[in-house]
Enzyme design. Sequence first.
Site, mmCIF file in Angstrom:
data_model
loop_
_atom_site.group_PDB
_atom_site.id
_atom_site.type_symbol
_atom_site.label_atom_id
_atom_site.label_comp_id
_atom_site.label_asym_id
_atom_site.label_seq_id
_atom_site.Cartn_x
_atom_site.Cartn_y
_atom_site.Cartn_z
ATOM 1 N N GLY A 23 25.660 43.864 26.530
ATOM 2 C CA GLY A 23 24.067 44.403 26.390
ATOM 3 C C GLY A 23 23.308 42.764 25.867
ATOM 4 O O GLY A 23 22.047 43.062 26.144
ATOM 5 N N GLY A 25 22.874 40.361 27.588
ATOM 6 C CA GLY A 25 23.374 38.649 28.597
ATOM 7 C C GLY A 25 23.229 38.281 28.628
ATOM 8 O O GLY A 25 23.141 36.691 29.063
ATOM 9 N N LYS A 26 25.093 38.029 28.217
ATOM 10 C CA LYS A 26 25.914 37.048 28.480
ATOM 11 C C LYS A 26 26.673 36.789 30.261
ATOM 12 O O LYS A 26 25.654 35.667 30.418
ATOM 13 C CB LYS A 26 27.269 37.389 28.324
ATOM 14 N N THR A 27 25.999 37.628 30.806
ATOM 15 C CA THR A 27 26.560 37.316 32.359
ATOM 16 C C THR A 27 25.406 36.778 33.074
ATOM 17 O O THR A 27 25.304 35.588 33.708
ATOM 18 C CB THR A 27 26.643 38.775 33.112
ATOM 19 N N SER A 28 23.731 37.191 32.328
ATOM 20 C CA SER A 28 23.034 36.683 32.646
ATOM 21 C C SER A 28 22.467 35.110 32.575
ATOM 22 O O SER A 28 22.298 34.675 33.557
ATOM 23 C CB SER A 28 21.356 37.738 32.836
ATOM 24 N N ASP A 50 35.142 40.678 33.354
ATOM 25 C CA ASP A 50 35.086 41.547 32.426
ATOM 26 C C ASP A 50 34.791 43.033 33.471
ATOM 27 O O ASP A 50 34.918 42.658 34.279
ATOM 28 C CB ASP A 50 33.596 41.501 32.038
ATOM 29 N N THR A 509 24.903 46.822 31.748
ATOM 30 C CA THR A 509 25.329 46.494 30.836
ATOM 31 C C THR A 509 25.729 47.453 30.060
ATOM 32 O O THR A 509 26.485 48.433 30.220
ATOM 33 C CB THR A 509 25.510 45.636 29.881
#
Length: 591
Positions: A23, A25-28, A50, A509
Amino acid sequence: MYPLFNPNKAVLTPFLFFTGKGGVGKTSTACATAVSLADQGKKVLLVSTDPASNLQDVLDVELTNDPIAIPSVNNLFACNIDPEASAKTYRDKVVGPYRGKLPDSVLSTMEEQLSGACTVEIAAFDEFSHLLSDEDVLNQYDHVLFDTAPTGHTLRLLQLPTAWSGFLDESTHGASCLGPLSGLGEKKELYAKAVESLSNPEKTTLILVSRPDVSSLVEANRASSDLKDIGIQNQLLIINGLLQTHISKDKVSTAFFERQRNALNEIPDTLKDIATFSLPFVSYSLTGVDNLRNLFSHNPVTVMGNEAANKETIRLPGLSKVIDDFSSKNIRVIFTMGKGGVGKTSIASAIAVGLSEKGHRVHLTTTDPAAHLAYTFEGSVLRENLTISSINPEIEVEKYQQEVLSIAGEGLDEEALAYLKEDLESPCTEEIALFRAFADVVEKSENEIVVIDTAPTGHTLLLLDSTEAYHKEMSRSTGDVPESVKKLLPRLRNPAETGVVIVTLAEATPVLEAARLQEDLKRAQIDPKWWVINQSLYATDTIDPVLKGRARAEIEWIKKVKEELASKCAVIPWLHEEKIGYDSLKEFIDA
């Protein structure tokens, strides 16, 4: 406070690993970095391992295990590796030789033991390793970005010689959730080369992503220290979602701004030695290439959505309805569950206070080391029908480890003992150790309602759901299976006795991870009664354009919870201040 992160100006290595708690913001952040590097003319591969990845949602394209070109971004390629599928292959390889030779109940226990997070991570590392060790990859791409990094625990295991021997085939200590790694013995050289690449500062940069809140900063600090210990020294920290300004006449905006700054004032000392950057809190959802490009432009963009969406109203009850439901049905055991940072402790505390106010005798406890119930109730006089306690994971785990080492460690050589000690550091070991402590606390429910913040996962419950597993995981230390343990799982499965509350935020997430948690619990025949959406900006009256824009972005996830995931759902607005003390916690109920 911190300079804004900009990949155009940073000196970046070929391999970039993004890590941090769910949550943050790793992906963004990984996607925006990949788009920015590709826009510079660099050839980039973006990889997610993930299991709950929303990489394809962010890029708005269907992804597979094989890299594909992203149509809207020249030079950018992406793939979404499914470590769950890899873990299934791994399980089949480990368990396969025993089929037809061992009873079905034993095979079932073996399969469940290999269903934990550690096994999935080993399977994911198998995928990392091919990319890190393949010279063709380095020749083909300027940068390879990984959304989600391996943990220090996994890397330390792979560095221990005993992990590659037949020790686990012969050992009866039973603590491993990895199974016989010797089944992957032919990959030892590949894994060693991958670990070497990770430790090379000219090849790899670890990018720690954190929100400006205490829990995610603590997790970033733990990951940083853990990975430094095994040689990954080249690190940088990104504070994601930092509100740049606030509107003084807007109480939500002011409180939001001040709470973030207060958290950053408490940043752990070891993180202060790492180069630190920030990214702004934005009004729009970070999906789609245009929005990803906006993130690094650092130009204020306010997205309020279309007029129809702005007029849309979603009505959900507050926490009082959850409490009324449990009270009327006389539920005796209540768990709050969810990923870190969603507010489980506050919700558990508020439920306990609400039930106490209705005249029930209530016992509140937690196993979350970061959740200090004494602090939550600081300065308040507890009512005589409410008691609190804390199960200390460190104490329980150490006690459990010592018991296992005293029995299983006898006669082992130095290497085997080193492996056993590291194996006992796994997340699954902690869950098993805490299981016994849970059982003792739940026994209290015969005389009072027990509210427990943070519960054993469905995986742990299934792992222990057999005579063989109970004996293996419990009696080896205690000599027999305690009566409280025998009674625990049937009690948790009884909907007339036990209620599970899943706590989430209205973001991608937390909702996706909570959905996976619910499926895990259902496998263990436990059906959550309520979902609580916490800290909702949509449920506030903020006039701040950035926060108001984000509130509109919550609608998609509130709808998903209400219409697809939850049988019953409540919402709590983002509250202006941290609720400390008995009377203050009642404000959760009335919000």
